[in-house]
Design a protein around this motif. Structure first.
Motif, PDB file in Angstrom:
ATOM      1  N   ILE A   1      -7.092  -4.465  12.313  1.00 58.94           N
ATOM      2  CA  ILE A   1      -6.638  -5.582  11.475  1.00 58.94           C
ATOM      3  C   ILE A   1      -7.811  -6.473  11.075  1.00 58.94           C
ATOM      4  O   ILE A   1      -7.920  -6.899   9.924  1.00 58.94           O
TER       5      ILE A   1
ATOM      6  N   SER B   1      -9.291  -6.935   7.209  1.00 56.41           N
ATOM      7  CA  SER B   1      -9.275  -8.212   6.475  1.00 56.41           C
ATOM      8  C   SER B   1     -10.439  -8.318   5.488  1.00 56.41           C
ATOM      9  O   SER B   1     -10.404  -9.129   4.564  1.00 56.41           O
TER      10      SER B   1
ATOM     11  N   PRO C   1      -1.510  -0.215  12.354  1.00 54.45           N
ATOM     12  CA  PRO C   1      -0.859  -1.478  11.979  1.00 54.45           C
ATOM     13  C   PRO C   1      -0.821  -1.642  10.460  1.00 54.45           C
ATOM     14  O   PRO C   1      -1.524  -0.938   9.728  1.00 54.45           O
ATOM     15  N   ASN C   2      -0.007  -2.564   9.998  1.00 53.92           N
ATOM     16  CA  ASN C   2       0.084  -2.814   8.563  1.00 53.92           C
ATOM     17  C   ASN C   2      -1.259  -3.272   8.012  1.00 53.92           C
ATOM     18  O   ASN C   2      -1.895  -4.180   8.564  1.00 53.92           O
ATOM     19  N   LEU C   3      -1.682  -2.635   6.929  1.00 57.53           N
ATOM     20  CA  LEU C   3      -2.953  -2.957   6.292  1.00 57.53           C
ATOM     21  C   LEU C   3      -2.730  -3.280   4.824  1.00 57.53           C
ATOM     22  O   LEU C   3      -1.722  -2.883   4.232  1.00 57.53           O
ATOM     23  N   PRO C   4      -3.665  -4.009   4.214  1.00 52.52           N
ATOM     24  CA  PRO C   4      -3.555  -4.253   2.774  1.00 52.52           C
ATOM     25  C   PRO C   4      -3.428  -2.942   2.002  1.00 52.52           C
ATOM     26  O   PRO C   4      -4.055  -1.936   2.359  1.00 52.52           O
ATOM     27  N   LYS C   5      -2.612  -2.944   0.953  1.00 49.94           N
ATOM     28  CA  LYS C   5      -2.325  -1.719   0.195  1.00 49.94           C
ATOM     29  C   LYS C   5      -3.564  -1.106  -0.423  1.00 49.94           C
ATOM     30  O   LYS C   5      -3.607   0.100  -0.701  1.00 49.94           O
TER      31      LYS C   5
ATOM     32  N   LYS D   1      -5.853   4.724   3.884  1.00 47.98           N
ATOM     33  CA  LYS D   1      -5.879   5.221   5.254  1.00 47.98           C
ATOM     34  C   LYS D   1      -6.221   6.704   5.220  1.00 47.98           C
ATOM     35  O   LYS D   1      -5.547   7.488   4.548  1.00 47.98           O
TER      36      LYS D   1
ATOM     37  N   HIS E   1       1.789   8.704   9.327  1.00 50.20           N
ATOM     38  CA  HIS E   1       0.953   7.511   9.206  1.00 50.20           C
ATOM     39  C   HIS E   1       0.785   7.030   7.766  1.00 50.20           C
ATOM     40  O   HIS E   1       0.013   6.105   7.516  1.00 50.20           O
ATOM     41  N   ASP E   2       1.495   7.677   6.835  1.00 48.10           N
ATOM     42  CA  ASP E   2       1.394   7.303   5.416  1.00 48.10           C
ATOM     43  C   ASP E   2      -0.073   7.277   4.965  1.00 48.10           C
ATOM     44  O   ASP E   2      -0.573   6.283   4.448  1.00 48.10           O
TER      45      ASP E   2
END
Length: 201
Positions: A8, A12, A35-39, A43, A62-63
């Motif tokens: 994370i 950022s 964890p959720n990350l900026p689009k 990944k 994991h998209d």
């Protein structure tokens, strides 16, 4: 990347890509939940001689937006994988480079992947922490964009920027071991400094 809080923090700074190694023999092996990350961050799953079925499973779980193939995957394997992945998922094929690298081996892969990645030939498939002689890239015969990797640390950024300024189709800079506190745990300040210093191409 390996640890959620670290992921994370580095996320950022909005790197274009963030890698997750799914090779179990690696000290950086990732077996958690991203964890959720900026689009905007792609990944990227890193695989070494893995089956297509497992790669697709990880992509879906994991998209993932990109797949980095770091083993001895054949042209046929890459084409088969490409046909089974969504069209917008990038395939990055890694080649380990020594001073006598034969660039003709790339030709059959031109239509089988989206990008090449050049790493230093070493004992391990990546993470060896050493650079190769970048002058060998003067012989690069293709227009396909590539990732430059292999032992790049903060001290190499000026030299990297000089390569970016040439006519070579450098698409991205892949950094790893020289930005780590321990395998998979990145030095956040070093990552931030590098992102600020790398010239946009």
């Amino acid at each position: 990347m390996k640890y959620p809080d670290n992921i994370i923090e580095v996320g950022s700074f909005l790197p274009d890509y963030m890698g997750f190694i799914f090779w179990e023999k690696s000290a950086r092996y990732f077996d958690g939940i991203i964890p959720n990350l900026p689009k905007s961050i792609k990944k990227t799953g890193v695989f070494v001689n893995e089956t297509i079925e497992i790669i697709i499973e990880k992509v879906q779980k994991h998209d993932l937006q990109a797949v980095q193939l770091h083993g001895k995957e054949s042209v046929e394997f890459c084409l088969n994988l490409k046909s089974q992945l969504a069209a917008d998922i990038e395939i990055i094929k890694v080649f380990s480079v020594a001073d006598d690298f034969d660039f003709s081996v790339l030709t059959p892969f031109e239509n089988a992947c989206d990008y090449f990645l050049f790493d230093t030939k070493g004992k391990l498939p990546g993470g060896n922490g050493t650079t190769f002689d970048w002058k060998v890239l003067e012989n690069y015969p293709s227009t396909k964009p590539f990732f430059l990797s292999g032992g790049i640390g903060i001290d190499e950024i000026d030299a990297v920027n000089e390569i970016i300024k040439t006519n070579l189709p450098v698409y991205a800079i892949d950094v790893n071991s020289k930005f780590e506190i321990e395998p998979g745990l990145k030095n956040v300040q070093l990552c931030k400094d590098a992102l600020q210093r790398i010239v946009a191409n």
